[in-house]
Write a protein that holds these residues in place. Sequence first.
Motif, PDB file in Angstrom:
ATOM      1  N   VAL A  82       0.994  -1.195   0.096  1.00 11.38           N
ATOM      2  CA  VAL A  82      -0.096   0.130  -0.175  1.00 11.38           C
ATOM      3  C   VAL A  82       0.870   1.077  -0.130  1.00 11.38           C
ATOM      4  O   VAL A  82       1.872   1.201   0.988  1.00 11.38           O
ATOM      5  CB  VAL A  82      -0.680   0.039   1.099  1.00 11.38           C
ATOM      6  N   LEU A  83       0.516   1.957  -0.981  1.00 13.67           N
ATOM      7  CA  LEU A  83       1.376   3.351  -0.879  1.00 13.67           C
ATOM      8  C   LEU A  83       0.493   4.621  -0.902  1.00 13.67           C
ATOM      9  O   LEU A  83      -0.676   4.670  -1.017  1.00 13.67           O
ATOM     10  CB  LEU A  83       1.868   3.546  -2.487  1.00 13.67           C
ATOM     11  N   TRP A  84       0.946   5.624  -0.567  1.00 10.13           N
ATOM     12  CA  TRP A  84       0.454   6.930  -0.235  1.00 10.13           C
ATOM     13  C   TRP A  84       1.444   7.817  -1.147  1.00 10.13           C
ATOM     14  O   TRP A  84       2.355   8.224  -0.857  1.00 10.13           O
ATOM     15  CB  TRP A  84       0.426   7.766   1.164  1.00 10.13           C
TER      16      TRP A  84
ATOM     17  N   ILE B  77      11.759 -10.633  -6.402  1.00 13.02           N
ATOM     18  CA  ILE B  77      10.153 -11.233  -6.257  1.00 13.02           C
ATOM     19  C   ILE B  77       9.296 -10.187  -6.817  1.00 13.02           C
ATOM     20  O   ILE B  77       9.337  -9.081  -6.253  1.00 13.02           O
ATOM     21  CB  ILE B  77       9.824 -11.913  -4.952  1.00 13.02           C
ATOM     22  N   PRO B  78       8.652 -10.280  -7.627  1.00  9.38           N
ATOM     23  CA  PRO B  78       7.509  -9.219  -8.341  1.00  9.38           C
ATOM     24  C   PRO B  78       6.579  -8.982  -7.346  1.00  9.38           C
ATOM     25  O   PRO B  78       6.199  -9.873  -6.496  1.00  9.38           O
ATOM     26  CB  PRO B  78       7.093 -10.181  -9.494  1.00  9.38           C
ATOM     27  N   PHE B  79       5.992  -7.909  -6.965  1.00  8.25           N
ATOM     28  CA  PHE B  79       4.867  -7.412  -6.133  1.00  8.25           C
ATOM     29  C   PHE B  79       4.028  -6.289  -6.963  1.00  8.25           C
ATOM     30  O   PHE B  79       4.642  -5.635  -7.858  1.00  8.25           O
ATOM     31  CB  PHE B  79       5.538  -6.957  -4.877  1.00  8.25           C
ATOM     32  N   ARG B  80       2.844  -6.325  -6.351  1.00 12.09           N
ATOM     33  CA  ARG B  80       1.858  -5.171  -6.854  1.00 12.09           C
ATOM     34  C   ARG B  80       1.832  -4.357  -5.769  1.00 12.09           C
ATOM     35  O   ARG B  80       1.990  -4.302  -4.488  1.00 12.09           O
ATOM     36  CB  ARG B  80       0.383  -5.912  -6.905  1.00 12.09           C
ATOM     37  N   THR B  81       1.323  -3.072  -6.004  1.00 14.51           N
ATOM     38  CA  THR B  81       1.014  -1.897  -5.226  1.00 14.51           C
ATOM     39  C   THR B  81      -0.238  -1.231  -5.521  1.00 14.51           C
ATOM     40  O   THR B  81      -0.844  -1.467  -6.671  1.00 14.51           O
ATOM     41  CB  THR B  81       2.065  -0.611  -5.502  1.00 14.51           C
ATOM     42  N   ILE B  82      -1.079  -0.789  -4.641  1.00  7.70           N
ATOM     43  CA  ILE B  82      -1.943   0.028  -4.685  1.00  7.70           C
ATOM     44  C   ILE B  82      -2.022   1.445  -4.123  1.00  7.70           C
ATOM     45  O   ILE B  82      -1.232   1.373  -3.066  1.00  7.70           O
ATOM     46  CB  ILE B  82      -3.245  -0.778  -4.264  1.00  7.70           C
ATOM     47  N   GLN B  83      -2.620   2.513  -4.439  1.00  4.65           N
ATOM     48  CA  GLN B  83      -2.497   3.485  -3.725  1.00  4.65           C
ATOM     49  C   GLN B  83      -3.870   3.897  -3.108  1.00  4.65           C
ATOM     50  O   GLN B  83      -5.068   3.456  -3.002  1.00  4.65           O
ATOM     51  CB  GLN B  83      -2.820   4.521  -5.086  1.00  4.65           C
TER      52      GLN B  83
END
Length: 285
Positions: free
Chosen positions: A38-40, A59-65
């Motif tokens: 989780v990003l801001w 390792i690949p990863f996903r991010t969400i805002q």
Amino acid sequence: MNIIINPLLQAYVDPLTESEHAALERSLLAEGCRDALVLWNDVLIDGHNRYAICQQHGIPFRTIQNTSFESIDDVMLWMIDNHLARRSVSDFQRGVLALRKKEIVSSRMPLAAAPDSAEPAEGERAAPATVKPAMSTREEVARAARLSSNQISQIEKIQKAAAPELVEAVRAGTISINAAATVASLPPEEQVAAVAGGKKLLRQAAKEIREQRAASRPPREPKTPHVSLDTPETGDEPWAASAAAPPSEVERLRDELATLKQRVAQLQKENTALNERIAVLIDAS
């Protein structure tokens, strides 16, 4: 992708133990990073441990805002509530987080105007009562942290008086909150020495401090029962049967401890005198 690690926010995350880090690492290597970080904006606000391991092993990863925040204080409060809801967070860290939440909430509360003591004029509405700020008491902080008020008080003492080495020891679980608050009353150099001695020495130091405090407390005098002057002296009054309440078990033990300490000191003095006499006899022989 430019991900920023804010040290102030990262400090809210309890460091993983070796076994916890190894377990998370095995999971990420076997199954990948299933939960998104989780990003801001560019600042990482959830998933610091996963991000570090993913970076280490590629390792690949996903991010969400999360775009619901207006300030860094909003982010801090969200992170604090997020961590307080987790069972894996230690008691000490929950207390630290709840106290930090209290500071943020208090700083954001507008100063309440002093209530007007004058009576409202005819036709005017009375001024509303001042609303008490949230988390303004130690009991509210304790409820947020799922701890007792006494534990919150002990954590406050640790934050104010403990040496960094002692704080790290209680954070790592080497010493309990209760014992750490007791050891924190020592001078910093003695705290550091106790921490260097390991768990056994820390417990012994806390025990000795408690014993010294107990021995230094004067024994309580028994309370004299109240006698009403209007009651006739018939000899059958309930207060006549017991002139004073017996001392409690704690008071009795404290008295015994003080007596034993005095006896030990006397025996040590006699032992020293005997050794001196023996030395004189040996020199004379």
